[in-house]
Every structure is written in structure tokens, then in C-alpha cells.
Design a protein around this motif. Structure first.
Motif, PDB file in Angstrom:
ATOM      1  N   TYR A 211       0.816  -1.216   0.000  1.00  0.00           N
ATOM      2  CA  TYR A 211       0.000   0.000   0.000  1.00  0.00           C
ATOM      3  C   TYR A 211       0.847   1.262   0.000  1.00  0.00           C
ATOM      4  CZ  TYR A 211      -2.953  -3.770   1.567  1.00  0.00           C
ATOM      5  OH  TYR A 211      -3.579  -4.989   1.663  1.00  0.00           O
ATOM      6  N   GLY A 212       2.177   1.097   0.002  1.00  0.00           N
ATOM      7  CA  GLY A 212       3.072   2.240  -0.017  1.00  0.00           C
ATOM      8  C   GLY A 212       3.533   2.697   1.353  1.00  0.00           C
ATOM      9  N   ASN A 213       3.128   2.018   2.432  1.00  0.00           N
ATOM     10  CA  ASN A 213       3.618   2.354   3.764  1.00  0.00           C
ATOM     11  C   ASN A 213       5.071   1.911   3.905  1.00  0.00           C
ATOM     12  OD1 ASN A 213       1.007   3.263   4.846  1.00  0.00           O
ATOM     13  ND2 ASN A 213       0.419   1.116   4.652  1.00  0.00           N
ATOM     14  N   VAL A 214       5.877   2.714   4.574  1.00  0.00           N
ATOM     15  CA  VAL A 214       7.316   2.472   4.659  1.00  0.00           C
ATOM     16  C   VAL A 214       7.761   2.379   6.116  1.00  0.00           C
ATOM     17  CG1 VAL A 214       9.617   3.365   4.091  1.00  0.00           C
ATOM     18  CG2 VAL A 214       7.712   3.685   2.488  1.00  0.00           C
ATOM     19  N   LEU A 215       8.548   1.358   6.422  1.00  0.00           N
ATOM     20  CA  LEU A 215       9.215   1.228   7.715  1.00  0.00           C
ATOM     21  C   LEU A 215      10.713   1.262   7.491  1.00  0.00           C
ATOM     22  CD1 LEU A 215       7.168  -1.656   9.418  1.00  0.00           C
ATOM     23  CD2 LEU A 215       7.004   0.786   9.888  1.00  0.00           C
ATOM     24  N   THR A 216      11.430   2.058   8.265  1.00  0.00           N
ATOM     25  CA  THR A 216      12.884   2.136   8.184  1.00  0.00           C
ATOM     26  C   THR A 216      13.474   1.783   9.541  1.00  0.00           C
ATOM     27  OG1 THR A 216      12.763   3.870   6.500  1.00  0.00           O
ATOM     28  CG2 THR A 216      14.854   3.617   7.659  1.00  0.00           C
ATOM     29  N   ASP A 217      14.401   0.825   9.554  1.00  0.00           N
ATOM     30  CA  ASP A 217      15.069   0.402  10.783  1.00  0.00           C
ATOM     31  C   ASP A 217      16.573   0.566  10.643  1.00  0.00           C
ATOM     32  OD1 ASP A 217      12.965  -0.674  12.603  1.00  0.00           O
ATOM     33  OD2 ASP A 217      12.530  -1.945  10.878  1.00  0.00           O
ATOM     34  N   THR A 218      17.205   1.100  11.658  1.00  0.00           N
ATOM     35  CA  THR A 218      18.648   1.306  11.652  1.00  0.00           C
ATOM     36  C   THR A 218      19.304   0.432  12.710  1.00  0.00           C
ATOM     37  OG1 THR A 218      18.627   3.107  13.265  1.00  0.00           O
ATOM     38  CG2 THR A 218      18.271   3.697  10.956  1.00  0.00           C
ATOM     39  N   GLY A 219      20.616   0.257  12.579  1.00  0.00           N
ATOM     40  CA  GLY A 219      21.378  -0.492  13.570  1.00  0.00           C
ATOM     41  C   GLY A 219      21.140  -1.981  13.543  1.00  0.00           C
ATOM     42  N   ILE A 220      20.794  -2.526  12.388  1.00  0.00           N
ATOM     43  CA  ILE A 220      20.528  -3.962  12.265  1.00  0.00           C
ATOM     44  C   ILE A 220      21.854  -4.708  12.090  1.00  0.00           C
ATOM     45  CG2 ILE A 220      19.346  -5.760  10.963  1.00  0.00           C
ATOM     46  CD1 ILE A 220      17.452  -3.875  12.378  1.00  0.00           C
ATOM     47  N   GLN A 221      22.174  -5.534  13.061  1.00  0.00           N
ATOM     48  CA  GLN A 221      23.416  -6.315  13.020  1.00  0.00           C
ATOM     49  C   GLN A 221      23.227  -7.583  12.197  1.00  0.00           C
ATOM     50  OE1 GLN A 221      26.292  -5.361  14.339  1.00  0.00           O
ATOM     51  NE2 GLN A 221      25.608  -3.629  15.595  1.00  0.00           N
ATOM     52  N   LEU A 222      24.278  -7.996  11.492  1.00  0.00           N
ATOM     53  CA  LEU A 222      24.239  -9.242  10.732  1.00  0.00           C
ATOM     54  C   LEU A 222      24.480 -10.403  11.686  1.00  0.00           C
ATOM     55  CD1 LEU A 222      26.078  -9.921   7.338  1.00  0.00           C
ATOM     56  CD2 LEU A 222      25.437 -11.689   8.967  1.00  0.00           C
ATOM     57  N   ILE A 223      23.454 -11.200  11.876  1.00  0.00           N
ATOM     58  CA  ILE A 223      23.557 -12.409  12.693  1.00  0.00           C
ATOM     59  C   ILE A 223      23.150 -13.575  11.813  1.00  0.00           C
ATOM     60  CG2 ILE A 223      22.791 -13.615  14.765  1.00  0.00           C
ATOM     61  CD1 ILE A 223      22.204 -10.912  16.016  1.00  0.00           C
ATOM     62  N   GLU A 224      24.094 -14.377  11.380  1.00  0.00           N
ATOM     63  CA  GLU A 224      23.798 -15.481  10.476  1.00  0.00           C
ATOM     64  C   GLU A 224      22.801 -16.446  11.112  1.00  0.00           C
ATOM     65  OE1 GLU A 224      25.986 -19.230   8.194  1.00  0.00           O
ATOM     66  OE2 GLU A 224      27.154 -17.877   9.477  1.00  0.00           O
ATOM     67  N   GLY A 225      21.669 -16.655  10.425  1.00  0.00           N
ATOM     68  CA  GLY A 225      20.632 -17.538  10.943  1.00  0.00           C
ATOM     69  C   GLY A 225      19.797 -16.926  12.050  1.00  0.00           C
ATOM     70  N   GLY A 226      20.029 -15.635  12.350  1.00  0.00           N
ATOM     71  CA  GLY A 226      19.337 -14.994  13.455  1.00  0.00           C
ATOM     72  C   GLY A 226      18.182 -14.122  13.011  1.00  0.00           C
ATOM     73  N   VAL A 227      17.347 -13.751  13.981  1.00  0.00           N
ATOM     74  CA  VAL A 227      16.195 -12.886  13.741  1.00  0.00           C
ATOM     75  C   VAL A 227      16.365 -11.617  14.560  1.00  0.00           C
ATOM     76  CG1 VAL A 227      13.696 -12.635  13.912  1.00  0.00           C
ATOM     77  CG2 VAL A 227      14.682 -14.855  13.307  1.00  0.00           C
ATOM     78  N   ILE A 228      16.239 -10.456  13.909  1.00  0.00           N
ATOM     79  CA  ILE A 228      16.349  -9.153  14.564  1.00  0.00           C
ATOM     80  C   ILE A 228      15.012  -8.443  14.424  1.00  0.00           C
ATOM     81  CG2 ILE A 228      17.610  -6.988  14.699  1.00  0.00           C
ATOM     82  CD1 ILE A 228      19.357  -9.438  15.156  1.00  0.00           C
ATOM     83  N   ASN A 229      14.429  -8.022  15.521  1.00  0.00           N
ATOM     84  CA  ASN A 229      13.173  -7.288  15.470  1.00  0.00           C
ATOM     85  C   ASN A 229      13.386  -5.866  14.965  1.00  0.00           C
ATOM     86  OD1 ASN A 229      11.483  -9.316  16.402  1.00  0.00           O
ATOM     87  ND2 ASN A 229      11.667  -8.715  18.551  1.00  0.00           N
ATOM     88  N   GLY A 230      12.432  -5.397  14.175  1.00  0.00           N
ATOM     89  CA  GLY A 230      12.384  -3.990  13.827  1.00  0.00           C
ATOM     90  C   GLY A 230      11.758  -3.227  14.971  1.00  0.00           C
ATOM     91  N   ALA A 231      11.392  -1.969  14.713  1.00  0.00           N
ATOM     92  CA  ALA A 231      10.844  -1.121  15.766  1.00  0.00           C
ATOM     93  C   ALA A 231       9.337  -0.949  15.679  1.00  0.00           C
ATOM     94  CB  ALA A 231      11.515   0.252  15.730  1.00  0.00           C
ATOM     95  N   ALA A 232       8.720  -1.352  14.566  1.00  0.00           N
ATOM     96  CA  ALA A 232       7.292  -1.065  14.406  1.00  0.00           C
ATOM     97  C   ALA A 232       6.649  -2.073  13.461  1.00  0.00           C
ATOM     98  CB  ALA A 232       7.082   0.352  13.894  1.00  0.00           C
ATOM     99  N   GLN A 233       5.319  -2.001  13.445  1.00  0.00           N
ATOM    100  CA  GLN A 233       4.494  -2.814  12.553  1.00  0.00           C
ATOM    101  C   GLN A 233       3.844  -1.894  11.540  1.00  0.00           C
ATOM    102  OE1 GLN A 233       3.406  -5.477  10.598  1.00  0.00           O
ATOM    103  NE2 GLN A 233       3.770  -6.554  12.556  1.00  0.00           N
ATOM    104  N   PHE A 234       3.503  -2.416  10.373  1.00  0.00           N
ATOM    105  CA  PHE A 234       2.789  -1.613   9.378  1.00  0.00           C
ATOM    106  C   PHE A 234       1.408  -1.231   9.908  1.00  0.00           C
ATOM    107  CE2 PHE A 234       5.695  -3.894   6.432  1.00  0.00           C
ATOM    108  CZ  PHE A 234       6.262  -2.780   5.817  1.00  0.00           C
ATOM    109  N   PRO A 235       0.898  -0.082   9.460  1.00  0.00           N
ATOM    110  CA  PRO A 235      -0.460   0.301   9.856  1.00  0.00           C
ATOM    111  C   PRO A 235      -1.491  -0.549   9.118  1.00  0.00           C
ATOM    112  CG  PRO A 235       0.375   1.846   8.241  1.00  0.00           C
ATOM    113  CD  PRO A 235       1.525   0.925   8.579  1.00  0.00           C
ATOM    114  N   PRO A 236      -2.749  -0.511   9.546  1.00  0.00           N
ATOM    115  CA  PRO A 236      -3.790  -1.259   8.834  1.00  0.00           C
ATOM    116  C   PRO A 236      -3.878  -0.815   7.373  1.00  0.00           C
ATOM    117  CG  PRO A 236      -4.606  -0.421  10.920  1.00  0.00           C
ATOM    118  CD  PRO A 236      -3.285   0.228  10.699  1.00  0.00           C
TER     119      PRO A 236
END
Length: 238
Positions: A211-236
Motif C-alpha cells: 500500500y506504499g507504507n514504509v518502515l525504516t530500521d537502523t542499527g541492524i546487526q548481521l547475525i547469520e541464521g538470526g532474527v532481529i526485530n524492527g521497531a514497528a508494525q505496518f499500519p492497517p
């Protein structure tokens, strides 16, 4: 902590495609509420079921606590464009909301192949195949989007999968050292793959939904096989 920037860019009218385990687990009786309907017009096809585990072409991995899942026909799958998306399916006996986790190569356009648990919400299992209609929905999800780095990822070859997103993902980018955004292509197995790598990180990622909504996250570390949470969820969905 990742920094979130949320921008409402309006509705993306040129729909290109009709998208782990999801960050939060749900049991097989999950009902995703409230629903925000994205499509006024339903797609039509046939509904079937298969021995779904939550794993499949979208490579989310098994989700034994959330079997309200389905495989999308090859045409609407559209190079993983619908991986992780939620759709409402209506059949002879009722409706169900399922998450797309797999591709059904033999299914005709409009068809949806569901888990037995999901199919049982819309028809008797003995029917096997029934007429359905379905549309994309935007359920309320707990938690932010998340980024999964595929095993084997490094500064020289980097594959990222977006997880726990309420709306289908249209675009994934990272910020290069020269300050320019680089679009990363998506593979059929639902990873955005930078074949020459993204460098050592930490990264700034920008994700755009359909729908054109944009989320930008900074400071994402490379963790092989890992999961890093962002800071927000998309709006409805609008």
C-alpha cells in the motif's frame, strides 16, 4: 535499538503481485481480529487441503502452533509476493483467515490449498475440493516486523527475509555507504538476496508494503541464521 521511521505514502495502485515462523506464535484456533479488508472484490477459485506444517516455498519453517496456513497458486504467488500475507477465504460453510506459507505449482489461478484445520472451517473435509472466494486482509498482529538472515549470509552474500508483517511486502532496500538506497531482488524462496553482499553492517533497512507504507530500521546487526526485530508494525490497510 533499531530506530523506526514510519511514512504513509498512500495506496500503491499498481499492484504487481497478488508474503519463518511468524514472530508471534498462535494456536490452531487463532482468529485474527480485528480485520481490515484490503480488497473490495474477491478473487475466485477452488479450495483444497494438504498436509501443511507451516513450512514450504516461503521457507518460514514449521509452525505447529499456528496451522491456519495455506499454499497459494503459482500465478498469484508471483515470485513470493504473497508469502506471509493473510487472506480471508470463504467457502460453503463459513470463512477463515490463513497465512500464506507455500506455493501450489499445480493449482490454477485463484486456487488456494489449505491446511486441513483451515479447510474444515469453510467446508467438510470429505468434500475435498470446493468453490471459494478470497481476498487479502490486514489483521492486527502482536509485535513489530522482523528480519531473518539466512544461514550462510555474510558481508559478501546477504539474504534477508521479512517476517511478522501484517501487509504483503512489495520492496526491500538497504542503505549503501554512499548514502543511496539499494533495492534488493526477491527470490522464489522468499528471501531478498544481495548476491554481492551488503557489507559488514550494521545496516539500515527500508521496507515498503503493497500500500506504499514504509518502515525504516537502523542499527541492524548481521547475525547469520538470526532474527532481529524492527521497531514497528505496518499500519492497517487503507
Amino acid at each position: 535499538m533499531p530506530l523506526r521511521i514510519l511514512a504513509f505514502a498512500g495506496i500503491w495502485l499498481a499492484l504487481v503481485g497478488n508474503i519463518s515462523p511468524v514472530g508471534a506464535q498462535h494456536d490452531t484456533h487463532t482468529v485474527y481480529l480485528p480485520l481490515v479488508i484490503r480488497d473490495a472484490v474477491y478473487r475466485t477459485g477452488e479450495g483444497t487441503y494438504y498436509d501443511a506444517t507451516g513450512d514450504g516455498n516461503c521457507t518460514f519453517g514449521p509452525s505447529p502452533h499456528d496451522l491456519m496456513v495455506a499454499a497459494m497458486n503459482h500465478t498469484d504467488y508471483d515470485t513470493a509476493a504473497l508469502c506471509g500475507a493473510f487472506i480471508e477465504v470463504i467457502g460453503p460453510k463459513g470463512s477463515v483467515v490463513v497465512r500464506i506459507v507455500d506455493r501450489c505449482p499445480e493449482c490454477a489461478r485463484g486456487d488456494v490449498d489449505m491446511s486441513p484445520q483451515a479447510f474444515a472451517r469453510i467446508a467438510d473435509l470429505s468434500a475435498g475440493r470446493v468453490s471459494i472466494r478470497w481476498r487479502i486482509v490486514s489483521p492486527n498482529l502482536p509485535g513489530p516486523i522482523a528480519y531473518h538472515f539466512k544461514k550462510g549470509s555474510s558481508r559478501w552474500w546477504t539474504a534477508v527475509q521479512v517476517r511478522n508483517h501484517r501487509n504483503p511486502i512489495a520492496k526491500f532496500e538497504y542503505l549503501r555507504p554512499d548514502g543511496q538506497w539499494q533495492t534488493v531482488p526477491r527470490e522464489m524462496y522468499n528471501y531478498f538476496v544481495a548476491s554481492s553482499g551488503m557489507g559488514p553492517g550494521p545496516y539500515t533497512f527500508r521496507v515498503t508494503d503493497m500500500y506504499g507504507n514504509v518502515l525504516t530500521d537502523t542499527g541492524i546487526q548481521l547475525i547469520e541464521g538470526g532474527v532481529i526485530n524492527g521497531a514497528a508494525q505496518f499500519p492497517p490497510a487503507p
